[in-house]
Write a protein that holds these residues in place. Sequence first.
Motif, PDB file in Angstrom:
ATOM      1  N   CYS A  92      56.718  43.276  31.595  1.00  0.00           N
ATOM      2  CA  CYS A  92      56.752  42.978  30.395  1.00  0.00           C
ATOM      3  C   CYS A  92      55.526  43.370  29.399  1.00  0.00           C
ATOM      4  O   CYS A  92      55.733  43.426  28.486  1.00  0.00           O
ATOM      5  N   CYS A 152      54.524  35.135  26.224  1.00  0.00           N
ATOM      6  CA  CYS A 152      53.172  36.361  26.985  1.00  0.00           C
ATOM      7  C   CYS A 152      52.844  37.260  26.769  1.00  0.00           C
ATOM      8  O   CYS A 152      52.049  38.172  26.666  1.00  0.00           O
ATOM      9  N   CYS A 153      54.642  37.840  25.979  1.00  0.00           N
ATOM     10  CA  CYS A 153      54.833  38.765  25.292  1.00  0.00           C
ATOM     11  C   CYS A 153      54.029  39.316  24.158  1.00  0.00           C
ATOM     12  O   CYS A 153      52.918  40.588  24.265  1.00  0.00           O
TER      13      CYS A 153
HETATM   14 ZN   LIG Z   1      55.223  39.174  28.984  1.00  0.00          ZN
END
Ligand SMILES: [Zn+2]
Length: 328
Positions: free
Chosen positions: A129, A20-21
Amino acid sequence: MSFSSSVKSELCRLENMDECCVLSELAAVVWLNGAAAPAPAGGFNIRITTENAAFARWIYRSIRKYCGIIPEVTIRKSTKLKKHATYMLFMTSASGSGILLEKTGIAVVAEGGRYELAPVRKIDREQACCVKAFLRGAFLAGGSISDPEKTYHLELTSRTSEQADELRRLMGFYGLNSRTIIRKGSYVTYLKEGENIVDFLNVIGAHKALLELENVRILKGMRNNVNRIVNCETANLGKTVNASVRQVENILYIADNIGLDKLPPSLREIAELRLEHKDLSLTELGQMLNPPLGKSGVNHRLRKLDRIAEKHRGGPPGQKDRKTGEAD
Ligand SMILES: [Zn+2]
């Protein structure tokens, strides 16, 4: 290597990032450094440009790993400065640029014959995040930081006011007070204070750079303290010199108008010593007496000499008991 480049190469070496990051960081790069052009066969060709070699490699690896696309890379060297190079990563619609847009949540928007890239939705504050990753991407895409030895300044450049607004919004989540100015047609969002910059480096995960900056801040603080002490000592020295000048003037006045031989032996002794050693402190003068005398004893005798001279001159009575004004 400049401080900016060392921060960037540290960021490009970060490991174990969640998918996701990585995609959020790529979203920042595609939005800030990407350009879209319609492809003949439909869809859009996407080009990402960066001047940082380590970052170009990171983008290449990440796109390949998470989107399954192999970007075509071109390096253009500037003719003036051979050191400067621009890295271009090119993805055609046929090679899968659509996957990149979909995964990073970036859309192509047609605006008056031009094609702009824009995020489909804003990042949520809760996705901490990914907010951090996005800011890291923005710093790598168009950011720079000054050498902290010289000044505290960190900036993120962007092409549009929407991008600058979004960067300020995201930095605001961490209480970072940024401002935006327009410079040479670009929107420059910047942080000025050392503390803000330390916080930003912490947010984007540049911990090594953060420690370096903190060290510089501590050393700078110590240097300032030393300067303050030196200035203070210089001021005290000034006071000592002024007091000595006044004492010498008074003693010379006594010598000319009364005669030093008319003084009691204890006063005559200190008067002669003061004339001989104009730059000594009271303590040092006292040590030259036999037997030695403390600072306050010397001060007492010199004040008596001041009073004798002033009385003879017929000076104002208020000045009779003034102190010598010497500091330690
Ligand atoms: Zn993330």
